[in-house]
Design a protein around this motif. Structure first.
Motif, PDB file in Angstrom:
ATOM      1  N   ASP A 128       0.866  -1.175   0.000  1.00  0.00           N
ATOM      2  CA  ASP A 128       0.000   0.000   0.000  1.00  0.00           C
ATOM      3  C   ASP A 128       0.909   1.233   0.000  1.00  0.00           C
ATOM      4  N   ASN A 129       1.193   1.842  -1.113  1.00  0.00           N
ATOM      5  CA  ASN A 129       0.656   1.652  -2.441  1.00  0.00           C
ATOM      6  C   ASN A 129       1.769   1.333  -3.445  1.00  0.00           C
ATOM      7  N   ASP A 182      -4.986   2.100  -5.899  1.00  0.00           N
ATOM      8  CA  ASP A 182      -4.775   2.073  -4.455  1.00  0.00           C
ATOM      9  C   ASP A 182      -5.905   1.355  -3.719  1.00  0.00           C
ATOM     10  N   GLU A 184      -7.751  -2.451  -2.513  1.00  0.00           N
ATOM     11  CA  GLU A 184      -7.098  -3.595  -1.869  1.00  0.00           C
ATOM     12  C   GLU A 184      -7.950  -4.860  -1.868  1.00  0.00           C
ATOM     13  N   GLY A 469      -7.312  -2.810  -7.371  1.00  0.00           N
ATOM     14  CA  GLY A 469      -5.989  -3.278  -6.972  1.00  0.00           C
ATOM     15  C   GLY A 469      -6.026  -4.750  -6.634  1.00  0.00           C
ATOM     16  N   ASP A 471      -5.408  -7.997  -3.815  1.00  0.00           N
ATOM     17  CA  ASP A 471      -5.698  -8.159  -2.396  1.00  0.00           C
ATOM     18  C   ASP A 471      -4.518  -7.659  -1.563  1.00  0.00           C
ATOM     19  N   ILE A 472      -4.808  -6.901  -0.530  1.00  0.00           N
ATOM     20  CA  ILE A 472      -3.827  -6.553   0.503  1.00  0.00           C
ATOM     21  C   ILE A 472      -4.541  -6.688   1.838  1.00  0.00           C
ATOM     22  N   ALA A 475      -3.271  -4.091   6.059  1.00  0.00           N
ATOM     23  CA  ALA A 475      -2.527  -2.869   5.732  1.00  0.00           C
ATOM     24  C   ALA A 475      -2.392  -2.001   6.975  1.00  0.00           C
ATOM     25  N   GLU A 480       1.022  -6.677   7.401  1.00  0.00           N
ATOM     26  CA  GLU A 480       0.581  -6.395   6.033  1.00  0.00           C
ATOM     27  C   GLU A 480       0.998  -7.527   5.096  1.00  0.00           C
ATOM     28  N   LEU A 482       0.519  -9.312   1.122  1.00  0.00           N
ATOM     29  CA  LEU A 482       0.131  -9.217  -0.281  1.00  0.00           C
ATOM     30  C   LEU A 482       0.030 -10.633  -0.846  1.00  0.00           C
TER      31      LEU A 482
END
Length: 502
Positions: A128-129, A182, A184, A469, A471-472, A475, A480, A482
């Protein structure tokens, strides 16, 4: 910055995207300290022969010629932010102003499924990001891709106060179509976001003389998951500041003869506070009774939070004699009680749910940070809402409670929401592109977090926008993650959509 790819990224596709992410993770980029990223982007533009421009707010745009059938098309803006949230575990020696992010791969279970994820060693990852910025650069750098002229817009200070977006020189953009990278959650196209504003409550601490026999004790809250105060606020995770207040005001905890010295915790207004500690002056004869009462109350609180925050831990320690002189003097008992009661009156978490979109938080509040500096105590809380006027109305009520306790209230970093538009050509093209690729429709989505789209739409009238975007998860925390398997479909969507927009 070395040319060799970090070992955790070797073999991942698309190669250019991961190469750019690797370059970014080596550049320190706390909010308002993005000079290194700007220098990297400007150097990249010079190497490739692209025009670039930077405005007074620190935003930079790279102008990339169209390719293939897109040479003479209308330009497309691809936007992300350069900065990252800088959170780390208490035992991490990482310095976000000098050290590169250390990467690792691991396996985590999300929604009952094990997935391979990219994480950092003890810190936020910066996906992010960073992953969105890397995707925009990879789109421009990958040979043989067809796309319209690109205006790669990378903004400063999104995470701290969106000052880059607020200060954007509208002349940087000629494009009237913008894709924000940006978001997620892969498979969703975001059309709307909440607005918000920070409330700062400041108390002047009138300190007393220490009583003979008083000793300082430190009470801490540790082990919480935390999270993004927009994306994760509905998950019911404990807020360390709220837990501390709940602990100190619990039934059975007698604070007679206990006076406040300092309190510090939380990392950012837009992150759910993971840790906090307070130092109190206490009569020596009452230390053990206070410790036992807090232990009992802490155990009850931990049991009530075990499903969402199983590692919640309450710490209590009497400071050694050699540390006493370093502890600030005690605040008057009256002021101590007033502050504690005012803090107890501040809601945190979900306040209301949307009546229009099931499962969407409408209004929330997050107790983000609390800090002591000299003879002042400052609380920063971030309220968000997708309903016009809700943030102002809620914070007006908070202000009255806080001012009654002796606090001065200020407001900072307000940002507008982004109203959904479902009739734009950009959205229709994006939905068609996604369905062509994956044989299913993307989900039209709104997000309770703040996106820069609301601000950018005010700065550049007539701008059509969508956000999406990979998947995140988690965050704004050292957890965090990814999920690697969502980056490739996210990338394919970027490429295919750009080709459709010629």
């Amino acid at each position: 910055m070395g040319d060799e790819l970090h070992p955790t990224l070797i073999g991942l596709e698309p190669a250019e995207l991961w190469r750019q992410f690797d370059a970014l993770r080596q550049i320190p980029r706390p909010s308002l300290h993005e000079a290194g990223v700007r220098a990297y982007l400007k150097g990249l533009a010079e190497r490739e022969g692209w025009d670039s421009a930077t405005d007074e707010a620190g935003n930079i745009v790279l102008r990339v010629p169209g390719r293939g059938a897109g040479v003479d098309s209308e330009p497309l803006a691809v936007q992300g932010h350069m900065d990252m949230v800088c959170e780390k575990r208490s035992d991490s020696p990482h310095d976000f102003h000098t050290d590169p992010i250390a990467l690792r791969r691991s396996t985590r279970t999300f929604q009952g499924r094990e997935r391979e994820v990219l994480q950092a060693e003890g810190t936020t990852l910066g996906a992010d990001n960073g992953i969105g910025v890397a995707a925009g650069l990879a789109l421009a750098l990958t040979p043989d891709l067809v796309h319209p002229p690109l205006e790669l817009l990378f903004t400063a200070d999104e995470e701290e106060g969106m000052s880059g977006a607020f200060g954007l020189d509208p002349g940087l953009l000629t494009a009237r179509r913008l894709i924000n990278l940006d978001a997620e959650l892969e498979g969703c196209i975001y059309l709307s976001c909440a607005g918000g504003r920070e409330l700062h409550a400041i108390w002047d601490l009138n300190r007393d003389e220490r009583h003979h026999g008083d000793v300082p004790v430190r009470v801490s809250i540790q082990g919480l998951r935390g999270g993004h105060s927009g994306v994760d606020i509905h998950r019911g995770r404990a807020n360390a500041i709220a837990v501390l207040v709940r602990l100190l005001t619990a039934e059975g905890v007698d604070l007679e003869g206990v006076r406040f010295a300092s309190c510090d915790g939380g990392g950012r207004a837009n992150a759910i506070a993971r840790t906090v500690e307070t130092t109190l002056w206490c009569a020596k004869a009452r230390v053990h009774a206070l410790e036992r009462a807090l232990e009992t109350a802490g155990r009850q609180i931990a049991e009530s939070m075990v499903e969402v925050d199983p590692e919640l831990a309450v710490g209590f320690v009497e400071l050694p004699a050699e540390d006493h002189d370093a502890v600030p003097g005690p605040v008057s008992a009256r002021t101590s009680r007033a502050i504690l009661e005012a803090l107890r009156a501040q809601p945190t978490g979900v306040l209301t749910w949307s009546a229009v979109i099931p499962g969407l938080v409408e209004t929330s509040n997050n107790l983000g940070t609390i800090s002591t500096s000299g003879d002042q105590l400052r609380l920063v809380a971030l309220a968000r809402s997708s309903k016009d006027g809700a943030v102002d109305g809620f914070q007006d009520r908070c202000e009255r409670t806080l001012e009654a306790s002796g606090a001065t209230v200020e407001y900072h970093h307000g940002f507008p929401g982004w109203e959904a538009r479902v009739d734009t050509e950009l959205l229709h093209q994006a939905e068609a592109a996604y369905e062509e690729l994956f044989e299913r429709k993307p989900v039209r989505e709104a997000i309770h977090a703040g996106l820069e789209c609301g601000v950018l739409g005010n700065r550049v009238p007539g701008l059509e926008m969508i956000a999406f975007g990979p998947d995140i998860f988690d965050a704004h925390t050292p957890d965090e993650s990814l999920p690697i398997d969502t980056v490739e479909p996210f990338w394919r969507f970027v490429v295919h959509l750009a080709a459709r927009l010629i």
